[in-house]
Enzyme design. Sequence first.
Site, PDB file in Angstrom:
ATOM      1  N   SER A  89      -3.522  32.375  -4.304  1.00 55.46           N
ATOM      2  CA  SER A  89      -2.412  30.797  -4.181  1.00 55.46           C
ATOM      3  C   SER A  89      -0.729  31.147  -3.718  1.00 55.46           C
ATOM      4  O   SER A  89      -0.674  32.060  -4.078  1.00 55.46           O
ATOM      5  CB  SER A  89      -2.809  29.915  -4.987  1.00 55.46           C
ATOM      6  OG  SER A  89      -1.759  28.774  -5.415  1.00 55.46           O
ATOM      7  N   TYR A 109      -2.024  29.352 -14.773  1.00 51.85           N
ATOM      8  CA  TYR A 109      -2.203  30.208 -13.745  1.00 51.85           C
ATOM      9  C   TYR A 109      -2.028  30.353 -12.297  1.00 51.85           C
ATOM     10  O   TYR A 109      -2.136  31.387 -11.579  1.00 51.85           O
ATOM     11  CB  TYR A 109      -2.708  28.563 -12.815  1.00 51.85           C
ATOM     12  CG  TYR A 109      -3.400  27.973 -10.959  1.00 51.85           C
ATOM     13  CD1 TYR A 109      -4.962  28.930 -11.173  1.00 51.85           C
ATOM     14  CD2 TYR A 109      -2.818  28.411 -10.522  1.00 51.85           C
ATOM     15  CE1 TYR A 109      -5.159  28.662 -10.041  1.00 51.85           C
ATOM     16  CE2 TYR A 109      -3.126  28.315  -8.973  1.00 51.85           C
ATOM     17  CZ  TYR A 109      -4.602  28.392  -9.152  1.00 51.85           C
ATOM     18  OH  TYR A 109      -5.833  27.819  -7.111  1.00 51.85           O
TER      19      TYR A 109
END
Length: 243
Positions: free
Chosen positions: A136, A149
């Site tokens: 990501s 995250y």
Amino acid sequence: SGKCVMITGASRGIGAAAAREFAKAGANVVLVARSEESVADLAGEIGAQALAVPCDVSRYWEVEAAVRVSVETFGRLDAVIGNAGVIEPISLLAGSDPEGWGHAIDINLKGVYHGMRAAMPVMTGQGGGTIITISSGAAHGPVEAWSHYCASKAGAAMLTRCADKEGRDHGIRAMGLSPGTVATQMQREIKSSGINPVSRLDWSDHIPPEWVATALMWMCGPAGDAHLGEELSLRDEDWRRQL
Ligand code: NJP
């Protein structure tokens, strides 16, 4: 064709799109996720090329069993796509739940490790294999309210580089794919948080999960290794044009 690809997080979103795409190209696919019914339904749709394996990637022994049953069923394991991931609970660090913060680490980081740990000995015995981690942009820069995250994805990106370094002598290549913003359940969760600029992106800025599946297919082929740096990013406009 005839290859065996294990995809974690295959019950919906990117993982389900990848499973359909790989099966269409003739691969056998192992569908790993916690929702038993969803993976069973997808396996039913794909047919004999698919095997549903309900499994929580945060539990090592379940992942090891999934690798074992993949090899028993399809005779080999050519690729593992570490795609299972969560973004909840979205929260500013100062107000975060100390009990819940590590949930993303258990799934997004340790879950990816578990797949590598279980698959690498099998791949070494076979003479090689491909490991792909769904990374990501959050692995490479901070996003407010996503500390859990970001930390998990940054860890998984470095873990993938380590796997690549150790795997090279055994014909194993490990790569990351950073998909950009993709229209999935995870983005619905991000939007409902309304807490940072990412949550306010319009759906028209998102790419369909099928584009990510196409990129994954390319990465598993011979060119993917030759043309790739440490991570492929689908935010790159050149890539988006090709997909
Ligand atoms: O999300 P979603 P995506 N054990 O929520 C599974 C990354 N990414 O397809 O277990 C096993 O539709 C869950 O299944 P279930 C993202 O970080 C996305 O967008 O049945 N499986 C479901 O199949 C993630 O790594 C965007 O609930 C577990 C799947 O994971 C990957 O892409 C941007 C599990 C999640 O499907 C796929 O996410 C980006 C567990 N413990 C990176 N926990 C984006 N969408 O924009 C969850 O940069 N799953």
